[in-house]
Design an enzyme around this catalytic site. Structure first.
Site, PDB file in Angstrom:
ATOM      1  N   GLU A 118      32.836   3.999 -29.915  1.00  0.00           N
ATOM      2  CA  GLU A 118      33.625   5.607 -30.272  1.00  0.00           C
ATOM      3  C   GLU A 118      34.928   5.420 -30.297  1.00  0.00           C
ATOM      4  O   GLU A 118      35.635   5.746 -31.411  1.00  0.00           O
ATOM      5  CB  GLU A 118      33.230   6.434 -29.072  1.00  0.00           C
ATOM      6  CG  GLU A 118      31.916   7.064 -29.120  1.00  0.00           C
ATOM      7  CD  GLU A 118      30.945   6.249 -28.225  1.00  0.00           C
ATOM      8  OE1 GLU A 118      31.439   5.062 -27.977  1.00  0.00           O
ATOM      9  OE2 GLU A 118      29.731   6.663 -28.282  1.00  0.00           O
ATOM     10  N   ASP A 146      21.434   1.077 -17.407  1.00  0.00           N
ATOM     11  CA  ASP A 146      21.870  -0.344 -17.247  1.00  0.00           C
ATOM     12  C   ASP A 146      23.046  -0.567 -16.480  1.00  0.00           C
ATOM     13  O   ASP A 146      23.378  -1.497 -15.987  1.00  0.00           O
ATOM     14  CB  ASP A 146      22.157  -0.542 -18.775  1.00  0.00           C
ATOM     15  CG  ASP A 146      23.060   0.412 -19.323  1.00  0.00           C
ATOM     16  OD1 ASP A 146      23.354   1.204 -18.776  1.00  0.00           O
ATOM     17  OD2 ASP A 146      23.218   0.283 -20.837  1.00  0.00           O
ATOM     18  N   ASP A 201      18.083   8.909 -21.367  1.00  0.00           N
ATOM     19  CA  ASP A 201      19.464   8.962 -21.876  1.00  0.00           C
ATOM     20  C   ASP A 201      19.664   9.365 -23.363  1.00  0.00           C
ATOM     21  O   ASP A 201      18.733   8.682 -24.114  1.00  0.00           O
ATOM     22  CB  ASP A 201      20.410   7.726 -21.571  1.00  0.00           C
ATOM     23  CG  ASP A 201      20.870   7.525 -20.166  1.00  0.00           C
ATOM     24  OD1 ASP A 201      21.001   8.836 -19.523  1.00  0.00           O
ATOM     25  OD2 ASP A 201      20.994   6.346 -19.704  1.00  0.00           O
ATOM     26  N   SER A 210      39.160   9.530 -21.217  1.00  0.00           N
ATOM     27  CA  SER A 210      40.034   8.251 -21.212  1.00  0.00           C
ATOM     28  C   SER A 210      41.071   8.250 -21.766  1.00  0.00           C
ATOM     29  O   SER A 210      41.380   9.481 -22.180  1.00  0.00           O
ATOM     30  CB  SER A 210      38.736   7.099 -21.747  1.00  0.00           C
ATOM     31  OG  SER A 210      38.781   7.360 -23.202  1.00  0.00           O
ATOM     32  N   LYS A 248      41.710  11.619 -24.123  1.00  0.00           N
ATOM     33  CA  LYS A 248      40.727  12.369 -24.735  1.00  0.00           C
ATOM     34  C   LYS A 248      39.341  12.471 -24.137  1.00  0.00           C
ATOM     35  O   LYS A 248      39.191  11.390 -23.270  1.00  0.00           O
ATOM     36  CB  LYS A 248      40.453  11.587 -26.179  1.00  0.00           C
ATOM     37  CG  LYS A 248      40.008   9.972 -25.982  1.00  0.00           C
ATOM     38  CD  LYS A 248      39.481   9.500 -27.272  1.00  0.00           C
ATOM     39  CE  LYS A 248      38.692   8.164 -27.225  1.00  0.00           C
ATOM     40  NZ  LYS A 248      39.284   7.289 -26.206  1.00  0.00           N
TER      41      LYS A 248
END
Lengths: 62, 705
Positions: B369, B543, B328, B408, B420
């Site tokens: 973020e 995860d 990732d 989201s 956004k």
């Protein structure tokens, strides 16, 4: 019955049988003890070879 | 995008920046050697010795030699009798060979047991408050009584009684008992990355309701304990292959030696049985036979010391054969937290308008973020009047980010939809609301992407206000690591939800071989399956619950300890430090394990060459093999004895190497093979020549002929 299937039961019998069979075939070994000791050694070598063969075909057991 | 300065990597064991971290405490080594020495004698029991084919042949040879020591004439008088003293000395060296091999194994097991004890200390038994599923009451039970599916409640100060999943509450948990990391971690219900807890850790604040996910003795730590102790250690495919090879070599030499006496008798050169046993033991690969299990146990031990829980030795070994790493981007290649750097308005909107909408869209976003966007708005408060921010969020609801929608936001009480997310996703949303796409959006998106940043488009209803530039920071030294992996023949594939331009820039900067942009969880499985169809072994980390299928599909799946229970169940390794970069380190541990085994096998087989030149001339000097005595050994007897002594002492001499592992170098398979053949092949030929000669000189100096 399961006891009879264990190597600890039949292996000594096979070794003894091998010794008895091989001993008369050994020339030049006068004392019976030496002759039988050598016959037992040959039987053991054959058994060891069989054991190594088992390790080759069933390695996960070792 | 920023690249931090590189740091030294792969100094010996994979460490990098983690050398400053406190790992699982090193187990106590006191008394280890004494216990191993005692165990070496216990392991002489034939029922234990029979499990190692090579060493069992040595065991049988020792018995024969001991008999010949007690009765020198047992197998023949005259030339066949090599004398009680010589027989006794050979018996002693054979016994020493067995004891040294047993000692190596016992020492590795002892270290594993000490490691297991260190892990076991994290599993203190405790009282658990078990919730009654019917009545709703609670009762105190011993933690060992808990079963999978039980629900318990733990409060501040309590020790978590078993592995489980948080089903209610938020709390900070001290995981230092298992990770060594003293900073507490947040655990909360419904979280994909903080929803699971490990038995033995302690709650520092608040309270959690936990559903137990493992029966007693079946938790991750329990499985690792069993593995490092060797209780559940099954042979790995490589070990099985090597066992077959060693058995074949031993069989070949047994047959060869067994056929010598008739040949020798024909040549009038009768050979004593003890000498034949010495020849057999010298020829069979006793060095690797004696060290094989120690190498495997030590490999598991190294993984445990690295704070990684492996569910099988097979998984650790598979790491050494990995061809492709699927990584990732976020957290592995770049630092996990992308930070909002700039607001770039489009469609004639002002920065103030864009900041207001971005603030509204991030009102419920608690990700780093999301928080960084709110922080950027606050930093720009001089241009964004706070009074104008959308504060009418009473009754509003948050829309969580998902890999499928890739956006989201917030649904305000007045019906406004603040969103956004990925530019393409926002475009789709805006079109669905009847809006139009500003002409300068694509240019702005490309501008951010070319910088290697992540562009987040921001909209309210059908209107796009602009783009937030999220800055990615590439981890220090990661490019050098990928370069080294490439030299080792390992291909790296980066998966990211970013657009192809951003992904391409980061992939180039980080030096990965390939990348998949705008990746969905299904893409992960597709990449893994694609590589596996090409006959490659794939490793990946994950995860989340949506990573679980890919973790199960990968040959080596490493789940983060902070991840969901589903991910941990699917993976065959769990990283207690939850550090995705560790996958690269795990691969090096696996490779080191395989290299160590290969190097010592090469050394062991190469050793035989010198022994031919020591024993065969001694056996058959009478039939013209005397000139083969290249080492100029003093006498046939001292030659045989020297070879036997060397055969015995080389085992303890190699124990440190077997336990520590051969020094790992990030080279290709061909380079490694060439290097190891030179070092351990040629070294394996030369060392015994020097060693046997030195021992022979010492034996001659003692007056033995």
């Amino acid at each position: 019955m399961t006891r009879l299937q264990r190597p600890t039961f039949w292996l000594p019998l096979l070794l003894a049988a091998g010794t008895v069979l091989i001993a008369p075939l050994l020339p030049g070994q006068d004392p019976p003890l030496q002759r039988h000791a050598l016959a037992l050694l040959i039987s053991l070598t054959v058994a060891l070879s069989g054991y190594l063969f088992t390790a080759m075909v069933r390695p996960e057991r070792f | 995008m920023t690249t931090l300065p590189a740091q030294p990597i792969f100094p010996r064991m994979p460490r990098g920046r983690r050398d400053q971290r406190r790992y699982t405490p090193r187990p106590r080594q006191k008394g280890l050697v004494r216990r191993a020495a005692l165990q070496a004698f216990v392991k002489l029991d034939p029922r234990i010795a029979v499990r190692n084919p090579v060493m069992f042949v040595v065991w049988c040879g020792t018995v024969v030699c001991l008999l010949a020591t007690g009765m020198p004439n047992l197998f023949g008088g005259g030339a066949e009798n090599s004398g009680r003293v010589f027989n006794g000395l050979i018996s002693l060296t054979l016994l020493a060979t067995l004891l040294f091999a047993n000692f190596a194994e016992a020492l590795a097991e002892g270290r594993g047991k000490a490691q297991a004890d260190a892990l076991r200390r994290t599993q203190a038994r405790t009282q658990a408050r078990l919730l009654d599923p019917q009545g709703g009451g609670e009762r105190l039970v011993d933690s060992s009584m808990l079963r999978r599916g039980d629900v318990v409640m733990v409060s501040a100060g309590d020790t978590i009684p078993a592995d489980g999943e948080v089903i209610e509450g938020v709390a900070s948990v001290d995981e230092s008992a298992i990770t060594g990391e003293s900073a507490p971690v947040l655990k909360e219900a419904g979280s994909d990355v903080a929803g699971s807890v490990t038995g033995g850790t302690r709650i520092l604040s608040d309270q959690l309701t936990i559903r137990i996910t493992a029966d007693p003795g079946k938790g991750f730590i329990d499985r690792m304990i069993a593995l490092v102790e060797g209780a559940e250690r099954t042979k790995t495919p490589n070990e099985i292959a090597l066992t077959v090879l060693l058995a074949v070599l031993t069989q070949v030499f047994l047959i060869a030696v067994a056929t010598l006496p008739p040949l020798a008798a024909y040549l009038k050169e009768p050979t004593p049985v003890v000498t034949l046993v010495a020849l057999l033991v010298a020829l069979i690969p006793t060095t690797i036979g004696g060290l094989l299990s120690a190498i495997g146990i030590a490999g598991m031990d190294r993984v445990a010391q690295f704070n990684v829980i492996a569910t099988s030795g097979r998984a650790v070994e598979a790491c050494g054969d990995i061809n492709t790493l699927v990584l990732d981007k976020t957290g592995t290649i770049t630092l996990g937290n992308r930070l909002a750097e700039e607001f770039l308005p489009v469609g004639g909107h002002s920065e103030v308008e864009l900041a207001q909408v971005a603030y509204g869209a991030s009102a419920f976003d608690q990700t780093p973020e999301g928080r960084s966007i709110a922080r950027l708005v606050e930093q720009r408060s001089s241009v964004v009047p706070f009074a104008s921010l959308p504060v009418a969020l009473d009754g509003a609801s948050g829309i969580e980010f998902s890999a499928r929608t890739r956006m989201s936001g917030t649904d305000a009480a007045d019906g406004s939809e603040y969103r956004k997310g990925a530019v393409e996703a926002i475009k789709g949303f805006v079109r669905s609301r009847g809006g139009t796409i500003p002409e300068d959006l694509d240019a702005t998106y490309e501008q951010v992407s070319r910088l290697g940043g992540t562009p987040l488009a921001v909209c309210r209803g059908g209107t796009i206000f602009g783009v937030i530039y999220l800055k990615d920071i590439i981890k220090p030294g990661i490019r050098e690591r990928f370069d080294q992996l490439r030299r080792m023949g390992i291909r790296t594939v980066m998966l990211t939800g970013d657009n192809p331009i951003t992904a391409g820039v980061i992939a180039r900067e980080a030096g990965v071989d390939d990348f998949i942009a705008e990746a969905t969880p299904e893409d992960k499985i597709a990449v893994i399956e694609g590589e596996q169809k090409l006959g490659k072994l794939v490793a990946m980390t994950g995860d989340g619950s949506n990573d679980a299928p890919a973790l199960a599909q990968a040959n080596v799946g490493v789940a983060m300890n902070s991840g969901t229970q589903a991910a941990k169940e699917a993976a065959n390794m769990v990283d207690l430090d939850s550090d995705p970069t560790k996958l690269i380190d795990i691969v090096t541990i696996g490779k080191q394990l395989l290299i160590t085994r290969g190097a010592l096998t090469t050394f062991s087989v190469a050793n035989d060459v010198a022994k031919y030149f020591a024993i065969l001339p001694a056996l058959f000097a009478g039939i013209g093999l005397g000139p083969l005595n290249l080492m100029g050994l003093a006498s046939p007897r001292s030659a045989i004895l020297s070879a036997m002594v060397f055969n015995a002492v080389i085992i303890p001499a190699l124990v440190p190497l077997a336990l520590k592992g051969v020094e790992f170098r990030p080279l290709s398979a061909e380079q490694l093979l060439r290097r190891n053949l030179l070092l351990y092949g040629l070294g394996g030929v030369i060392t015994p020549f020097v060693g046997i000669k030195a021992i022979d000189l010492a034996i001659a100096a003692l007056g033995f002929r």
